[in-house]
Write an enzyme that holds these catalytic residues in place. Structure first.
Site, mmCIF file in Angstrom:
data_model
loop_
_atom_site.group_PDB
_atom_site.id
_atom_site.type_symbol
_atom_site.label_atom_id
_atom_site.label_comp_id
_atom_site.label_asym_id
_atom_site.label_seq_id
_atom_site.Cartn_x
_atom_site.Cartn_y
_atom_site.Cartn_z
ATOM 1 N N ALA A 73 20.590 96.532 52.006
ATOM 2 C CA ALA A 73 20.233 95.146 52.316
ATOM 3 C C ALA A 73 19.323 95.093 53.537
ATOM 4 O O ALA A 73 19.386 95.951 54.416
ATOM 5 C CB ALA A 73 21.491 94.316 52.556
ATOM 6 N N ASP A 74 18.503 94.059 53.568
ATOM 7 C CA ASP A 74 17.657 93.845 54.744
ATOM 8 C C ASP A 74 17.269 92.375 54.826
ATOM 9 O O ASP A 74 17.118 91.704 53.804
ATOM 10 C CB ASP A 74 16.392 94.695 54.682
ATOM 11 C CG ASP A 74 15.625 94.645 55.997
ATOM 12 O OD1 ASP A 74 16.044 95.343 56.938
ATOM 13 O OD2 ASP A 74 14.633 93.899 56.090
#
Length: 210
Positions: A73-74
């Protein structure tokens, strides 16, 4: 199904735990600044950068954990299509808030699930936020309440804490803004479980026929 979370974010783990998704954390330890610099050099926009970082984290951990589902995730901030990075100092944090002050910006959260070193699913959500028109004293007062370590690690505001007070309005799912579009992740996990169940039924039928 137990997944691997390729992120050191305690908030993301809390979201998974809250929704009873069994997980363990294995941090990718990629150099995010180096990746961003490379992508910006290629002319990538904030959305592409967010997607690429989520995929790189996921695939790196997946390569070392065969047959496991790995979630990367980012999240990035986009102001007029300009990438706003995490601050490297309290002074820079103030400058970032000044830049966002009284303006609309977008917080883009991307997720990627990989297996055996290849991406099998990804998704991105863009949330719209508008900061209030705050004076320098109010901005400094807000920053002074945040521990430097947290500020440099997570950025200039945390929606789950006092950061919400900075905004005139927030349009978007709270979990997505906090870094994990959990509804979409849950839907995909349900699909995976359904596919696995159907595959098991098919295998049992074939065994019976044999």
């Amino acid at each position: 199904m137990k997944i691997i979370l390729a992120s050191k974010s305690g908030v993301r783990k809390e979201i998974l735990d809250k929704h009873n998704i069994e997980n363990e954390v294995i941090v990718s330890n990629i150099d995010e600044d180096e990746v961003k610099e490379s992508l910006l050099g290629e002319g990538a926009d904030p959305l592409s950068i967010s997607k690429n970082l989520a995929e790189i984290k996921s695939i790196k951990v997946s390569n070392n954990n065969p047959d496991r589902y790995v979630l990367g995730a980012d999240s990035v901030i986009s102001l007029n299509d300009e990438l706003i990075n995490k601050p490297n100092s309290r002074e820079e944090a103030f400058r970032i808030l000044k830049k966002l002050n009284n303006s609309v910006h977008y917080l883009i959260s991307s997720v990627c699930i990989s297996k055996n070193g290849a991406m099998i699913w990804n998704h991105s959500v863009s949330s719209e936020l508008k900061m209030k028109n705050l004076n320098d004293s109010e901005l400094h007062s807000y920053l002074n309440k945040i521990d430097t370590k947290i500020l440099l690690a997570y950025g200039v505001y945390q929606i789950e804490a006092d950061g919400l007070k900075l905004f005139e309005y927030v349009k978007g799912d709270k979990d997505s803004i906090m870094g994990l579009p959990i509804k979409e992740i849950i839907n995909y996990i349900k699909q995976l479980n359904k596919w696995k169940k159907n595959l098991e039924l098919l295998e049992n039928r074939l065994i019976t026929l044999c």
